[in-house]
Design an enzyme around this catalytic site. Structure first.
Site, PDB file in Angstrom:
ATOM      1  N   ASN A 264       0.804  -1.224   0.000  1.00  0.00           N
ATOM      2  CA  ASN A 264       0.000   0.000   0.000  1.00  0.00           C
ATOM      3  C   ASN A 264       0.836   1.273   0.000  1.00  0.00           C
ATOM      4  O   ASN A 264       0.385   2.309  -0.465  1.00  0.00           O
ATOM      5  CB  ASN A 264      -0.962  -0.001   1.192  1.00  0.00           C
ATOM      6  CG  ASN A 264      -0.276  -0.329   2.496  1.00  0.00           C
ATOM      7  OD1 ASN A 264       0.455  -1.316   2.607  1.00  0.00           O
ATOM      8  ND2 ASN A 264      -0.478   0.491   3.495  1.00  0.00           N
TER       9      ASN A 264
ATOM     10  N   GLN B 294      -4.590  -3.988  -2.710  1.00  0.00           N
ATOM     11  CA  GLN B 294      -4.079  -2.946  -3.609  1.00  0.00           C
ATOM     12  C   GLN B 294      -3.825  -3.470  -5.025  1.00  0.00           C
ATOM     13  O   GLN B 294      -3.321  -2.751  -5.879  1.00  0.00           O
ATOM     14  CB  GLN B 294      -2.776  -2.343  -3.047  1.00  0.00           C
ATOM     15  CG  GLN B 294      -2.920  -1.679  -1.685  1.00  0.00           C
ATOM     16  CD  GLN B 294      -3.591  -0.309  -1.745  1.00  0.00           C
ATOM     17  OE1 GLN B 294      -3.757   0.286  -2.814  1.00  0.00           O
ATOM     18  NE2 GLN B 294      -3.998   0.207  -0.588  1.00  0.00           N
TER      19      GLN B 294
ATOM     20  N   SER C   3     -10.894  -5.349  -0.383  1.00  0.00           N
ATOM     21  CA  SER C   3     -11.686  -4.253   0.165  1.00  0.00           C
ATOM     22  C   SER C   3     -12.284  -3.445  -0.982  1.00  0.00           C
ATOM     23  O   SER C   3     -11.568  -3.013  -1.884  1.00  0.00           O
ATOM     24  CB  SER C   3     -10.781  -3.357   1.011  1.00  0.00           C
ATOM     25  OG  SER C   3     -11.487  -2.216   1.415  1.00  0.00           O
ATOM     26  N   ALA C   4     -13.599  -3.207  -0.944  1.00  0.00           N
ATOM     27  CA  ALA C   4     -14.291  -2.598  -2.087  1.00  0.00           C
ATOM     28  C   ALA C   4     -13.937  -1.128  -2.329  1.00  0.00           C
ATOM     29  O   ALA C   4     -13.898  -0.668  -3.463  1.00  0.00           O
ATOM     30  CB  ALA C   4     -15.801  -2.739  -1.908  1.00  0.00           C
ATOM     31  N   HIS C   5     -13.667  -0.401  -1.247  1.00  0.00           N
ATOM     32  CA  HIS C   5     -13.495   1.047  -1.430  1.00  0.00           C
ATOM     33  C   HIS C   5     -12.159   1.431  -2.063  1.00  0.00           C
ATOM     34  O   HIS C   5     -11.913   2.607  -2.335  1.00  0.00           O
ATOM     35  CB  HIS C   5     -13.712   1.804  -0.107  1.00  0.00           C
ATOM     36  CG  HIS C   5     -12.591   1.674   0.871  1.00  0.00           C
ATOM     37  ND1 HIS C   5     -11.638   2.647   1.031  1.00  0.00           N
ATOM     38  CD2 HIS C   5     -12.276   0.690   1.739  1.00  0.00           C
ATOM     39  CE1 HIS C   5     -10.786   2.258   1.981  1.00  0.00           C
ATOM     40  NE2 HIS C   5     -11.155   1.075   2.414  1.00  0.00           N
TER      41      HIS C   5
ATOM     42  N   THR D  63     -25.979  -9.927   9.782  1.00  0.00           N
ATOM     43  CA  THR D  63     -26.904  -9.783   8.658  1.00  0.00           C
ATOM     44  C   THR D  63     -26.153  -9.397   7.387  1.00  0.00           C
ATOM     45  O   THR D  63     -25.289  -8.519   7.425  1.00  0.00           O
ATOM     46  CB  THR D  63     -27.955  -8.702   8.995  1.00  0.00           C
ATOM     47  OG1 THR D  63     -28.630  -9.111  10.180  1.00  0.00           O
ATOM     48  CG2 THR D  63     -28.958  -8.508   7.876  1.00  0.00           C
TER      49      THR D  63
ATOM     50  N   CYS E 298       5.713  12.318  12.037  1.00  0.00           N
ATOM     51  CA  CYS E 298       4.859  13.405  12.497  1.00  0.00           C
ATOM     52  C   CYS E 298       3.408  13.226  12.088  1.00  0.00           C
ATOM     53  O   CYS E 298       2.523  13.842  12.650  1.00  0.00           O
ATOM     54  CB  CYS E 298       5.341  14.726  11.918  1.00  0.00           C
ATOM     55  SG  CYS E 298       6.869  15.226  12.647  1.00  0.00           S
TER      56      CYS E 298
END
Lengths: 127, 384
Positions: free
Chosen positions: B150, B178, B198-200, B236, B324
């Site tokens: 990633n 990825q 992961s769909a997003h 569900t 940071c």
């Protein structure tokens, strides 16, 4: 993680005051944060026991730059004793607060200030 | 001007995906586990989505379960496989550059008596194969290596790794989050026993993912208390999101060629422009074995979070591995694993392009970047 800097912090990050190096300084000091790797270098000019000028260089994040900027602004003209006692909490307050994980930036700035004043005092003792 | 160059963090939802999801967010609300007609109708929708993803990803549809995302899928696979197969052993191996949800799931197991080894990578970011081979033991149950990293976009040779792992008698998992749509993922051909999606990350909705679980291998469920997914994952069925995932995956592969060509051209253009116009820069990780959406660049002597914030003020969204910017104030372990030295670890920016980016946006970004870098280098204490 919220990194919502205040407007004032952003202003000091985008337009920092007192950046650079003083020519023929009375003292200089470097300070680094072992945790995050940030670094600050201060140069100081003293006149009649007061901070006549102070400048800094920064390798650091937005809040590192902003805290050094506002702190150097505030301590200019102070006696060395006053400047040494300038607390990091005052820097945070002046900026209208800092994200929790950025508080250490203000501490680094204060420690650097103390270090450059002490470097100056050491030099005076040797004279 | 808003310029989004953080597509490895998340992507916008494709309007066509949203359109497919909409009926299930309103009128078609039946619980897919209910046996009345409203439930059964949605059960068919669920199974059609499962068939679709199985066909695209090349494995038996019975192996796929829907999850809340890749973090859940990775947690389930790492912990569930180790817990269920203790008769085989209690040792697992994950690569040094895995996503934190894999690394921390693996570390959590140490507290419960399991043994973990971390497989190192070369300076290019590729798995050090001889080192991995040495780490695999007779009691190694699972090896986990991500398909595409990633942070640096580096692509692993999954087929070769899978073969090595299987020859040694262990199971192989890959986090392929990825990789879509940059790699053709055929789970069967590649030899993956487990995979997570992961769909997003490919213009689908947030909060939904996929786990592929080899039906022949035992797994202990993480979320229990319902018969969904044959008891492997209670809860569900999230029909709107599952429909969205399947649609997004299908679109991603249908439009793969044009997507990749466009992104690669923009990415290469951007890299050349940055190298030509900004001094003291270096690409982190292999350019050759890298997905075409990713650039991870070292800007010497200045700090990543400051670069990010300065660009953010100009409307540009990027990310950084600098300490940071992290909650824990730690530098990127991925960049450390590929050999970046301490003085360089805080000076990196990741640009990840997406299908909606334009050449104009890249021009604007490089112009902005030039000014940002110049400004910050003016007052850095670090000498050349």
């Amino acid at each position: 993680m919220s990194l919502n800097y205040t407007k004032k912090t952003v202003q000091h990050f985008l337009h920092p005051k007192n950046v650079g190096e003083i020519k023929n300084p009375d003292a200089t000091a470097d300070i680094g944060n072992m945790v995050c790797g940030d670094q600050l270098s201060f140069s100081l000019k003293v006149k009649d026991g007061r901070v006549e000028d102070i400048k800094f260089l920064s390798f650091g994040c937005a809040s590192n730059i902003a805290t050094a900027s506002i702190m150097t602004e505030r301590v200019k003209g102070m006696t060395l004793e006053e400047a040494k006692n300038y607390k990091w909490q005052e820097t945070v307050e002046e900026l209208g607060g800092l994200p929790k994980q950025k508080i250490h930036c203000s501490i680094l700035a204060s420690e650097g200030l103390k270090k450059v004043i002490e470097a100056y005092e050491q030099k005076q003792l040797k004279k | 001007m808003k310029i989004y160059l953080d597509n490895a963090a998340t992507t916008p939802l494709d309007a066509r995906v949203l359109a497919k999801m909409k009926p299930y967010l309103s009128k078609e609300y039946g619980n897919a586990s209910s046996i009345h007609y409203m439930g059964q109708k949605n059960n068919l929708v669920l199974e059609a989505a499962r068939e679709k993803v199985a066909e695209i990803l090349g494995a038996d549809s019975r192996g796929f379960i829907f999850t809340s995302g890749a973090s859940e899928a990775n947690n389930l696979i790492i912990k569930g496989v180790m817990l269920a197969n203790q008769d085989k052993g209690k040792h697992l191996i994950v690569s040094a550059i895995e996503h934190p949800c894999v690394l921390q799931s693996a570390r959590q197991l140490i507290k419960h008596g399991f043994e973990l080894d971390i497989a190192p990578v070369t300076p290019d970011g590729l798995i050090d194969m001889p080192a991995l081979e040495k780490l695999i033991r007779p009691d190694t149950v699972l090896v986990s290596v991500m398909a595409v990293n990633n942070e640096i976009g580096v692509i692993q040779d999954l087929k070769t790794i899978a073969k090595l792992v299987h020859d040694k008698g262990a199971y192989f998992h890959s986090d392929i989050v990825q990789a879509i749509p940059y790699l053709d993922i055929n789970i069967t051909d590649l030899g993956l026993d487990f995979a997570s999606v992961s769909a997003h990350k490919f213009y689908g909705p947030k909060g939904v993912g996929l786990a592929y679980l080899n039906p022949k291998i035992k797994i202990e469920p993480l979320i229990i208390g319902g018969e969904q997914e044959n008891g492997t994952r209670a809860g569900t069925y999230n029909i709107p999101s599952i429909v969205g995932l399947a649609e997004a995956l299908e679109l991603a592969y249908q439009e793969k060629t044009s997507h990749i060509n466009k992104i690669k051209e923009l990415r290469d253009y951007m890299l050349e422009k940055i190298k030509a116009e900004i001094p003291e820069v270096r690409l982190n990780g292999s350019l050759e074995n890298r997905t075409p959406n990713n650039l991870n660049i070292l800007f010497s002597r200045i700090e990543g979070e400051a670069i990010l914030m300065d660009l953010s003020m100009k409307g540009i969204c990027v990310s950084t591995g600098s300490a940071c910017s992290a909650h824990n104030l730690k530098t990127s372990y991925v960049l450390e694993a590929i050999g970046l030295t301490l003085d360089n670890l805080n000076s990196n920016i990741r640009f990840t392009l997406g299908k909606f980016n334009t050449k104009k946006e890249i021009d604007y970004t490089v112009e902005a970047l030039k000014k940002t870098v110049k400004r910050l280098r003016k007052f850095t204490p670090i000498k050349k």
